[in-house]
Scaffold this active site. Sequence first.
Site, PDB file in Angstrom:
ATOM      1  CG  HIS A   1      -0.374   1.249   7.458  1.00 26.23           C
ATOM      2  ND1 HIS A   1       0.600   0.842   8.337  1.00 26.23           N
ATOM      3  CD2 HIS A   1       0.241   2.073   6.566  1.00 26.23           C
ATOM      4  CE1 HIS A   1       1.757   1.405   8.000  1.00 26.23           C
ATOM      5  NE2 HIS A   1       1.561   2.158   6.924  1.00 26.23           N
ATOM      6  CD  GLU A   2      -1.272   2.344   2.837  1.00 24.87           C
ATOM      7  OE1 GLU A   2      -0.818   3.497   2.774  1.00 24.87           O
ATOM      8  OE2 GLU A   2      -0.546   1.352   3.020  1.00 24.87           O
TER       9      GLU A   2
ATOM     10  CG  HIS B   1       0.301   6.746   5.639  1.00 23.03           C
ATOM     11  ND1 HIS B   1       1.427   7.260   6.230  1.00 23.03           N
ATOM     12  CD2 HIS B   1       0.585   5.439   5.372  1.00 23.03           C
ATOM     13  CE1 HIS B   1       2.349   6.304   6.317  1.00 23.03           C
ATOM     14  NE2 HIS B   1       1.862   5.186   5.814  1.00 23.03           N
TER      15      HIS B   1
ATOM     16  N   GLY C   1       0.840  -1.194   0.000  1.00 17.28           N
ATOM     17  CA  GLY C   1       0.000   0.000   0.000  1.00 17.28           C
ATOM     18  C   GLY C   1       0.870   1.237   0.000  1.00 17.28           C
TER      19      GLY C   1
ATOM     20  CB  CYS D   1       5.473   2.326   7.492  1.00 18.06           C
ATOM     21  SG  CYS D   1       4.923   3.800   6.616  1.00 18.06           S
ATOM     22  CG  LEU D   2       6.608   1.102   1.394  1.00 15.39           C
ATOM     23  CD1 LEU D   2       5.889   1.394   0.093  1.00 15.39           C
ATOM     24  CD2 LEU D   2       7.752   0.124   1.178  1.00 15.39           C
TER      25      LEU D   2
ATOM     26  CD  GLN E   1       3.325   5.742   2.740  1.00  9.16           C
ATOM     27  OE1 GLN E   1       2.361   5.181   2.238  1.00  9.16           O
ATOM     28  NE2 GLN E   1       4.351   5.068   3.247  1.00  9.16           N
TER      29      GLN E   1
HETATM   30 ZN    ZN Z   1       2.844   3.396   5.836  1.00 10.40          ZN
END
Ligand code: ZN
Length: 175
Positions: free
Chosen positions: A146-147, A150, A47, A104-105, A52
Amino acid sequence: MSLLTIITPSNPILRRKARPIADPRTPEIQRLIDDMIETMRDAPGVGLAAPQVAEPIRLAVIEYAPDSEDLPEGVEPPAAKLYVIVNPEITTRSEEMVDGAEGCLSIPGYAGMVMRHNAVKIKALNRQGRPIRIKAEGWLARIFQHEIDHLDGVLFIDRASRTWKTREDEEVEAE
Ligand code: ZN
């Protein structure tokens, strides 16, 4: 298409509340969606939310298929399904909560145990601007939560009961 740079918490955009998108059908948003899909696949991650990649707007892409090892023997794993969600809202949350390891990226090299609702219902717009409703359970529900976090500037480390540095050989799906 081009790969986008994934920002880390040193960039304040990651902590900002993202603004709604008036109309996703503009060439700029369509190009951003394609670039985000490519960036998520390249990372690789399951995701990616627009903040991000330093775009403070309410948009995320998700692509996830259950691992074949989680399925009974002989059952074909379903193909990964791609979701593009614009201005998403969680409309229903299960009472049942589940603990799970998240990455998380934007926070490479770390993982954490996070309690999430086991199931959620989401309403959003798709990339054509049409209303969609999605029911998600288990890991997919976790990814959506999670997304959507963000988009409000919330990171998994804010919710984690504990966090740790991941080892090279440790597999944690990043979002
Ligand atoms: Zn993340």
